[in-house]
Design a protein around this motif. Structure first.
Motif, mmCIF file in Angstrom:
data_model
loop_
_atom_site.group_PDB
_atom_site.id
_atom_site.type_symbol
_atom_site.label_atom_id
_atom_site.label_comp_id
_atom_site.label_asym_id
_atom_site.label_seq_id
_atom_site.Cartn_x
_atom_site.Cartn_y
_atom_site.Cartn_z
ATOM 1 N N HIS A 163 14.164 24.729 103.733
ATOM 2 C CA HIS A 163 13.189 25.823 103.738
ATOM 3 C C HIS A 163 13.331 26.605 102.431
ATOM 4 C CE1 HIS A 163 11.404 29.519 106.028
ATOM 5 N NE2 HIS A 163 10.551 28.962 105.195
ATOM 6 N N VAL A 164 12.267 26.622 101.615
ATOM 7 C CA VAL A 164 12.319 27.335 100.330
ATOM 8 C C VAL A 164 11.132 28.275 100.228
ATOM 9 C CG1 VAL A 164 13.561 25.491 99.143
ATOM 10 C CG2 VAL A 164 11.068 25.494 99.111
ATOM 11 N N LEU A 218 16.841 18.852 96.460
ATOM 12 C CA LEU A 218 15.396 18.852 96.233
ATOM 13 C C LEU A 218 14.893 20.227 95.803
ATOM 14 C CD1 LEU A 218 13.908 16.612 99.078
ATOM 15 C CD2 LEU A 218 14.752 15.981 96.816
ATOM 16 N N ASP A 219 15.584 21.291 96.248
ATOM 17 C CA ASP A 219 15.178 22.636 95.832
ATOM 18 C C ASP A 219 15.350 22.820 94.324
ATOM 19 O OD1 ASP A 219 17.956 22.372 96.472
ATOM 20 O OD2 ASP A 219 18.184 24.528 96.250
ATOM 21 N N ILE A 220 16.381 22.174 93.741
ATOM 22 C CA ILE A 220 16.595 22.267 92.290
ATOM 23 C C ILE A 220 15.450 21.581 91.537
ATOM 24 C CG2 ILE A 220 18.133 21.619 90.395
ATOM 25 C CD1 ILE A 220 20.450 21.784 92.387
ATOM 26 N N LYS A 221 15.016 20.433 92.045
ATOM 27 C CA LYS A 221 13.904 19.703 91.421
ATOM 28 C C LYS A 221 12.598 20.492 91.543
ATOM 29 C CE LYS A 221 15.894 15.113 92.231
ATOM 30 N NZ LYS A 221 15.711 13.788 92.878
ATOM 31 N N ILE A 222 12.382 21.111 92.700
ATOM 32 C CA ILE A 222 11.175 21.916 92.886
ATOM 33 C C ILE A 222 11.182 23.120 91.961
ATOM 34 C CG2 ILE A 222 9.930 23.383 94.539
ATOM 35 C CD1 ILE A 222 10.896 21.492 96.754
ATOM 36 N N ASN A 223 12.339 23.743 91.838
ATOM 37 C CA ASN A 223 12.463 24.907 90.958
ATOM 38 C C ASN A 223 12.185 24.522 89.501
ATOM 39 O OD1 ASN A 223 13.247 27.801 90.785
ATOM 40 N ND2 ASN A 223 14.881 26.988 89.478
ATOM 41 N N ASP A 270 17.872 33.101 97.217
ATOM 42 C CA ASP A 270 18.512 33.809 98.325
ATOM 43 C C ASP A 270 17.922 33.393 99.669
ATOM 44 O OD1 ASP A 270 20.101 35.184 96.550
ATOM 45 O OD2 ASP A 270 18.757 36.915 96.425
ATOM 46 N N LYS A 271 16.695 32.875 99.642
ATOM 47 C CA LYS A 271 16.030 32.479 100.882
ATOM 48 C C LYS A 271 16.039 30.964 101.111
ATOM 49 C CE LYS A 271 12.915 36.448 101.249
ATOM 50 N NZ LYS A 271 11.502 36.889 101.403
ATOM 51 N N THR A 272 16.605 30.211 100.165
ATOM 52 C CA THR A 272 16.687 28.762 100.336
ATOM 53 C C THR A 272 17.674 28.422 101.443
ATOM 54 O OG1 THR A 272 16.134 28.351 98.018
ATOM 55 C CG2 THR A 272 17.240 26.587 99.209
ATOM 56 N N LYS A 273 17.249 27.570 102.355
ATOM 57 C CA LYS A 273 18.100 27.233 103.493
ATOM 58 C C LYS A 273 17.956 25.757 103.831
ATOM 59 C CE LYS A 273 19.262 28.788 108.169
ATOM 60 N NZ LYS A 273 18.919 29.721 109.267
ATOM 61 N N LEU A 274 19.084 25.047 103.864
ATOM 62 C CA LEU A 274 19.125 23.653 104.289
ATOM 63 C C LEU A 274 19.943 23.594 105.572
ATOM 64 C CD1 LEU A 274 18.649 20.632 103.921
ATOM 65 C CD2 LEU A 274 20.615 20.563 102.369
ATOM 66 N N THR A 275 19.297 23.250 106.665
ATOM 67 C CA THR A 275 19.983 23.313 107.955
ATOM 68 C C THR A 275 19.435 22.280 108.919
ATOM 69 O OG1 THR A 275 20.581 24.818 109.768
ATOM 70 C CG2 THR A 275 18.365 25.008 108.890
ATOM 71 N N ARG A 276 20.202 22.037 109.964
ATOM 72 C CA ARG A 276 19.730 21.174 111.033
ATOM 73 C C ARG A 276 18.863 22.018 111.967
ATOM 74 N NH1 ARG A 276 24.494 17.969 113.881
ATOM 75 N NH2 ARG A 276 24.224 19.634 115.391
#
Length: 411
Positions: A140-141, A261-266, A280-286
């Protein structure tokens, strides 16, 4: 896209402007600018039409006011005559862009919206989890200060690239490149809302930002983000993808497939849109641990029929209860007769409160909240009808909720 250039047909006709006025007016409550415009409707429309055709049209200063919910924001209300031009422009280019937008984009589009996004989220999880058999991971980004950091030059280049008509192209440029901060009248709320540093449009560079609250801004934001949608789905290839404005969710069956993937999107955002993610709002979770998306807690459960369950936040529940209590407090004036032969008299303010409550019910009924709605509305029914004499109770019977507790009946 070289062969997909399109004409903005018949936008010059006076009939098109009248149609845009009707579209702008439909379903909207009256405002001071609107009333002033409609007092001399024919004269104002003719003058506006002449400005557009002559190429001298310029947007007028906006009114900036502040809201605190769901979070502190600046809202820019354009002049009524400018909103007519918004509808004129969007009505001519929306259909062409709709063909290019990703299906996974749900913000401010016909037939989509928040509930459409949540249903699609459930559909993706149902498919990826194979009916709940496998755990689903979510990345979630969120973009940092999205609307106020949009580069208007980039956006305008995207919008006018495929427009053949040079005059219509200039009209689009005039509208989007005008900085509504210049000359804007600021209206501060009584509670003096404070906008966090960096979140205010007034803190940004002259070429940055779109006014929140305008039809053109909502549409422009989707155009601005469309290339990102396409790039993520064609290059990163997550098993599932959803975007609601600047809120992005990527889905996979394991942590490894989404990690990084968040680094690539950024990086893509910095190179192509001069923006960045809010880390601060990036979240990788189950998903069985739950994520907050569009005002709902979305949690994967063991229910094979619907593996992704939606739950209300406590704050949303309390807001609903408060609206019910307010309605309960003032119900006695809702509908009465001065004498038996007189027609019913209705309090417009309280009927508006019923509409507000029904709107909240329409939002929360998509989550697991049936028992909560039943208990809350049963208390309202008792307070307004059940303890009254039969003949008086019948007078207020329209307050009863229907069997599914999905709305309150109106008169």
């Amino acid at each position: 896209m070289g062969e997909s250039k399109y004409e903005a047909s018949d936008w010059r006709s006076f009939e098109s402007l009248v149609s845009a006025y009707k579209s702008c007016r439909f379903g909207k409550s009256a405002s001071l600018h609107q009333i002033g415009f409609e007092i001399k409707l024919g004269k104002e429309l003719i003058a506006l039409h002449k400005e557009i055709i002559a190429g001298t049209y310029k947007p007028r200063p906006a009114v900036c006011f502040y809201i605190s919910r769901p979070k502190p924001r600046e809202i820019f209300a354009s002049h009524f005559r400018d909103r007519i031009v918004h509808h004129l422009i969007i009505s001519r280019i929306e259909a062409e862009w709709e063909k290019r937008f990703s299906y996974s984009s749900f913000a401010c589009r016909k037939g989509k919206g928040t509930h459409g996004a949540l249903k699609y989220f459930q559909k993706l999880v149902r498919s990826i989890s194979r009916g709940g058999e496998k755990k689903v991971w979510a990345l979630h980004v969120d973009l940092k200060s999205f609307f106020v950091t949009i580069d208007r030059d980039i956006l305008v280049s995207l919008l006018v690239e495929e427009i053949r008509d040079p005059q219509f192209r200039e009209l689009v440029k005039s509208l989007y490149l005008t900085d509504l901060r210049i000359g804007a009248k600021r209206i501060y709320a009584s509670n003096n809302v404070t906008i966090p540093k960096g979140k205010s449009w007034f803190d940004q560079a002259p070429e940055k930002g779109l006014p929140i609250g305008n039809l053109t801004s909502q549409f422009g934001a989707n155009v601005y983000m469309n290339a990102l949608d396409q790039w993520i789905q064609r290059n990163l290839k997550p098993l599932g993808y959803i975007r609601y404005m600047d809120d992005l969710i990527l889905l996979g069956q394991d942590e490894k497939s989404l990690s990084g993937l968040d680094i690539k999107i950024n990086k893509w955002l910095k190179n192509n849109r001069k923006q960045s993610l809010n880390h601060d709002k990036t979240k990788l979770t189950r998903l069985d641990k739950g994520i907050l998306f569009l005002g709902h807690w979305c949690v994967q459960t063991e229910n094979p029929k619907e593996p992704l369950e939606l739950f209300l936040k406590p704050k949303n529940k309390w807001d609903f209860v408060k609206s019910i209590k307010k309605l309960e407090k003032d119900y006695t004036n809702l509908k009465f007769r001065p004498h038996p032969l007189a027609p019913y008299m209705e309090d417009e303010k309280l009927l508006s409160m019923i509409a507000s409550v029904n709107s909240r019910i329409g939002h929360i009924k998509h989550s697991r909240s049936w028992m909560f709605r039943k208990k809350t509305l049963d208390k309202l029914i008792f307070a307004t009808t059940d303890h009254l004499p039969r003949e008086l109770g019948e007078s207020y019977s329209f307050l009863r909720a229907n069997k599914r507790y999905s709305k309150i009946r109106k008169p």
